[in-house]
Design a protein around this motif. Structure first.
Motif, mmCIF file in Angstrom:
data_model
loop_
_atom_site.group_PDB
_atom_site.id
_atom_site.type_symbol
_atom_site.label_atom_id
_atom_site.label_comp_id
_atom_site.label_asym_id
_atom_site.label_seq_id
_atom_site.Cartn_x
_atom_site.Cartn_y
_atom_site.Cartn_z
ATOM 1 N N PRO A 181 0.813 -1.226 0.000
ATOM 2 C CA PRO A 181 0.000 0.000 0.000
ATOM 3 C C PRO A 181 0.843 1.271 0.000
ATOM 4 O O PRO A 181 0.471 2.270 -0.615
ATOM 5 N N LEU A 182 2.018 1.201 0.664
ATOM 6 C CA LEU A 182 2.869 2.389 0.731
ATOM 7 C C LEU A 182 3.310 2.849 -0.665
ATOM 8 O O LEU A 182 3.382 4.050 -0.929
ATOM 9 N N CYS A 183 3.589 1.887 -1.566
ATOM 10 C CA CYS A 183 3.997 2.252 -2.936
ATOM 11 C C CYS A 183 2.905 3.104 -3.586
ATOM 12 O O CYS A 183 3.180 4.144 -4.185
ATOM 13 N N HIS A 184 1.666 2.616 -3.479
ATOM 14 C CA HIS A 184 0.555 3.356 -4.085
ATOM 15 C C HIS A 184 0.438 4.758 -3.487
ATOM 16 O O HIS A 184 0.364 5.751 -4.204
ATOM 17 N N LEU A 185 0.456 4.822 -2.155
ATOM 18 C CA LEU A 185 0.224 6.126 -1.510
ATOM 19 C C LEU A 185 1.310 7.141 -1.854
ATOM 20 O O LEU A 185 1.025 8.320 -2.056
ATOM 21 N N LEU A 186 2.554 6.680 -1.910
ATOM 22 C CA LEU A 186 3.644 7.615 -2.237
ATOM 23 C C LEU A 186 3.453 8.200 -3.631
ATOM 24 O O LEU A 186 3.644 9.400 -3.846
ATOM 25 N N VAL A 187 3.050 7.333 -4.573
ATOM 26 C CA VAL A 187 2.867 7.813 -5.952
ATOM 27 C C VAL A 187 1.642 8.724 -6.029
ATOM 28 O O VAL A 187 1.700 9.791 -6.647
ATOM 29 N N TRP A 188 0.562 8.339 -5.395
ATOM 30 C CA TRP A 188 -0.645 9.172 -5.442
ATOM 31 C C TRP A 188 -0.345 10.577 -4.934
ATOM 32 O O TRP A 188 -0.795 11.562 -5.492
ATOM 33 N N GLN A 189 0.426 10.616 -3.841
ATOM 34 C CA GLN A 189 0.740 11.912 -3.258
ATOM 35 C C GLN A 189 1.609 12.740 -4.205
ATOM 36 O O GLN A 189 1.358 13.924 -4.401
ATOM 37 N N ALA A 190 2.606 12.085 -4.790
ATOM 38 C CA ALA A 190 3.505 12.809 -5.700
ATOM 39 C C ALA A 190 2.763 13.286 -6.947
ATOM 40 O O ALA A 190 3.156 14.264 -7.570
ATOM 41 N N PHE A 191 1.692 12.575 -7.322
ATOM 42 C CA PHE A 191 0.931 12.941 -8.514
ATOM 43 C C PHE A 191 -0.322 13.758 -8.177
ATOM 44 O O PHE A 191 -1.265 13.814 -8.973
ATOM 45 N N ASN A 192 -0.313 14.328 -6.975
ATOM 46 C CA ASN A 192 -1.397 15.259 -6.586
ATOM 47 C C ASN A 192 -2.783 14.654 -6.586
ATOM 48 O O ASN A 192 -3.753 15.339 -6.930
ATOM 49 N N MET A 193 -2.908 13.381 -6.277
ATOM 50 C CA MET A 193 -4.239 12.774 -6.244
ATOM 51 C C MET A 193 -4.950 13.232 -4.975
ATOM 52 O O MET A 193 -4.301 13.594 -3.992
ATOM 53 N N PRO A 194 -6.295 13.218 -4.993
ATOM 54 C CA PRO A 194 -7.010 13.535 -3.751
ATOM 55 C C PRO A 194 -6.720 12.483 -2.681
ATOM 56 O O PRO A 194 -5.948 11.565 -2.917
ATOM 57 N N ASP A 195 -7.346 12.581 -1.516
ATOM 58 C CA ASP A 195 -7.008 11.673 -0.414
ATOM 59 C C ASP A 195 -7.160 10.202 -0.810
ATOM 60 O O ASP A 195 -7.821 9.873 -1.799
ATOM 61 N N SER A 196 -6.524 9.323 -0.029
ATOM 62 C CA SER A 196 -6.397 7.913 -0.436
ATOM 63 C C SER A 196 -7.747 7.218 -0.636
ATOM 64 O O SER A 196 -7.903 6.444 -1.577
ATOM 65 N N LEU A 197 -8.722 7.510 0.212
ATOM 66 C CA LEU A 197 -10.007 6.819 0.068
ATOM 67 C C LEU A 197 -10.715 7.219 -1.220
ATOM 68 O O LEU A 197 -11.276 6.368 -1.919
ATOM 69 N N SER A 198 -10.661 8.524 -1.544
ATOM 70 C CA SER A 198 -11.316 8.976 -2.782
ATOM 71 C C SER A 198 -10.625 8.378 -4.002
ATOM 72 O O SER A 198 -11.291 7.954 -4.950
ATOM 73 N N THR A 199 -9.278 8.351 -3.970
ATOM 74 C CA THR A 199 -8.554 7.793 -5.114
ATOM 75 C C THR A 199 -8.877 6.313 -5.275
ATOM 76 O O THR A 199 -9.133 5.834 -6.384
#
Ligand SMILES: [Zn+2]
Length: 506
Positions: free
Chosen positions: A271-289
């Motif tokens: 899960p950490l891999c996903h969250l790090l990338v989502w954050q770097a790519f300006n995605m909304p919060d983890s649940l919404s993404t």
């Protein structure tokens, strides 16, 4: 929870604790993905009304991992968690093979602990603080502290309540200060992810599609190809340099995971891999993404129509060549045969024209044991032995307050879990521990020797009761041999009587 139950009920024996909560005594203490939940729920049913689903959802790390698991995998894992076959869960979730490891020791937020004590009169372990990458409290935005309770307990049945742990050090360094805001956001996203629901809506296809579209949205796709260098640049521009001090595996040693994440998904990522990338790519919060990935339309099945059938003599020729290469190198895998065995051309031809035959006539994939064999156990044995010798030398000087049991040697070595689990592969260490571990009687003897030594230094008379008292042993626990040993020491040292004499007041 299990440990706290023990504290509340005053149960100190783990066997008794497990008998109470599981009706059996060989349940391993795990903090992340527990099993045997059906029995557990039945046992605590009267005291607690939570359902199995609620236990999983609110008190384990399952939600964050199951959020990315395809439906059939989710089902298998939950089945294991409900039932008695919990040993395979860590493998099924991919955490064993993952290069991201959980923290070695459990973590706490001091401010959270204050509030817990205020509200409940005791503290408890918070699950989202135990995820790798989380180094700040998502609520108080303060750096976490490391406790001395292990994530993987040394003893199989060591359930340790947060109330009984010691806080060792703050997780605070230059790197965390510089990237504070980023890490706080990461901790908050991880905390949210703990609330993801298991709804069978995830699939590898949806994940592949999401990452492909993500690259497209950021102008990092050329046709169907993802611009991996561009992706890496964007990622590293966000997660600036000091981050590699906190998660060296992610940033330094294993950079290829980022490429794989943007390719076709065939296995789960941490899960950490996903969250790090989502954050770097300006995605909304983890649940919404996560929700947006799950709601992607199911991709249509594409039919592969084979238009070209190669002549049968060519098929025969290539099959024969491949079979002969496999036969000549029975221990090698496909990768080796292609590259070292000079069979890349044959392999490629068969892959294009005769794939089904190729798949059933190729060496099986070399599994995880391959990885295990790469550990040089002989060398490891030697270096651990050195460590044990140092430990022994130090302990000799230090104290007679503890028994140097097998468990003591293991617990105080540099790598307790390796010594615990792989002692059979470490013959030198095993021999050392077996020959140096003290029995209770040997320990008592050492204490008696030290007591005699101290009494003599103080010019005290060497009377049996004095020796026993100084050694801190109760007389009824002393064996005949040890009583004789005391007698003999008195004889040799020419001090005191030769028969065990009693304390003056008895
Ligand atoms: Zn907190």
């Amino acid at each position: 929870m299990i440990a706290r139950y023990g504290v509340h009920c005053g149960i100190t024996s783990s066997k008794e604790l497990l008998r109470d909560l599981f009706h059996q005594t060989d349940i391993t203490a795990v903090v992340d993905f527990p099993g045997h939940l059906k029995t557990f729920c039945a046992c605590v049913g009267n005291a607690c009304s939570l359902s199995i689903e609620e236990w999983i959802q609110h008190h384990t790390l399952y939600p964050a991992f199951l959020a990315f698991a395809p439906a059939d995998r989710q089902k298998q894992i939950l089945k294991s968690a409900y039932g008695r076959n919990a040993g395979n869960i860590h493998t099924r979730l991919g955490v064993c093979a993952s290069f991201i490891k959980p923290p070695e020791y459990l973590r706490v937020c001091k401010q959270c602990q204050l509030e817990q004590r205020d509200r409940f009169g005791e503290v408890y372990w918070q699950r989202s603080l135990q995820m790798p990458g989380v180094i700040f409290c998502p609520h108080h935005e303060l750096p976490l502290h490391v406790s001395n309770t292990r994530y993987h307990p040394i003893g199989k049945f060591d359930f340790e309540a947060a109330e009984h742990t010691q806080i060792v050090a703050p997780l605070n360094c230059a790197a965390t200060r510089e990237n504070q805001k980023l890490f706080i956001l990461l901790a908050q996203n991880m905390h949210l992810l703990m609330h993801a629901s298991c709804d069978n809506k995830m699939s590898f296809k949806k994940l592949s599609q999401f990452y492909s579209e993500l690259a497209q949205r950021h102008d990092l796709r050329k046709g169907t190809r993802v611009d991996h260098i561009g992706v890496a640049n964007k990622f590293h521009a966000y997660w600036k340099e000091p981050c590699d001090q906190i998660l060296p595996n992610l940033f330094k040693f294993k950079p290829e995971w980022l490429k794989s994440l943007f390719r076709k998904h065939r296995k789960s990522f941490h899960p950490l891999c996903h969250l790090l990338v989502w954050q770097a790519f300006n995605m909304p919060d983890s649940l919404s993404t996560l929700h947006s990935i799950k709601s992607l339309p199911a991709p249509k099945k594409t039919q592969i129509v084979q238009t070209y059938l190669p002549p049968s003599h060519q098929v025969k020729k290539h099959r024969k060549e491949w079979a002969s290469i496999c036969k000549k190198n029975p221990t090698k895998g496909i990768k080796w045969l292609r590259h070292e065995g000079n069979a890349a051309g044959i392999y490629a031809w068969l892959y294009r024209n005769d794939r089904e035959w190729l798949q059933s006539n190729s060496p099986e994939r070399i599994k995880a044991t391959f990885f295990c064999n790469r550990v040089n156990w002989e060398q490891r044995d030697k270096s651990l032995l050195k460590n044990l010798l140092i430990l022994e030398a130090r302990a000799h000087v230090e104290s007679v307050n503890f028994r140097k049991s097998k468990a003591w040697y293991i617990k105080n070595s540099s790598t307790p879990s390796i010594l615990e689990k792989h002692r059979d592969k470490l013959p030198l260490c095993k021999k050392f521990i077996d020959s140096h571990a003290e029995s209770v009687e040997e320990f008592q003897r050492r204490r008696i020797e030290s007591a005699i030594c101290n009494l003599r230094a103080e010019n005290e008379e060497l009377q049996t009761w004095k020796i026993i008292r100084r050694a801190g042993i109760r007389k009824e626990f002393l064996s005949e041999t040890l009583l004789k040993f005391i007698d003999k020491s008195q004889g040799i040292l020419g001090n005191g009587s030769s028969s065990p004499n009693l304390p003056p007041h008895s």
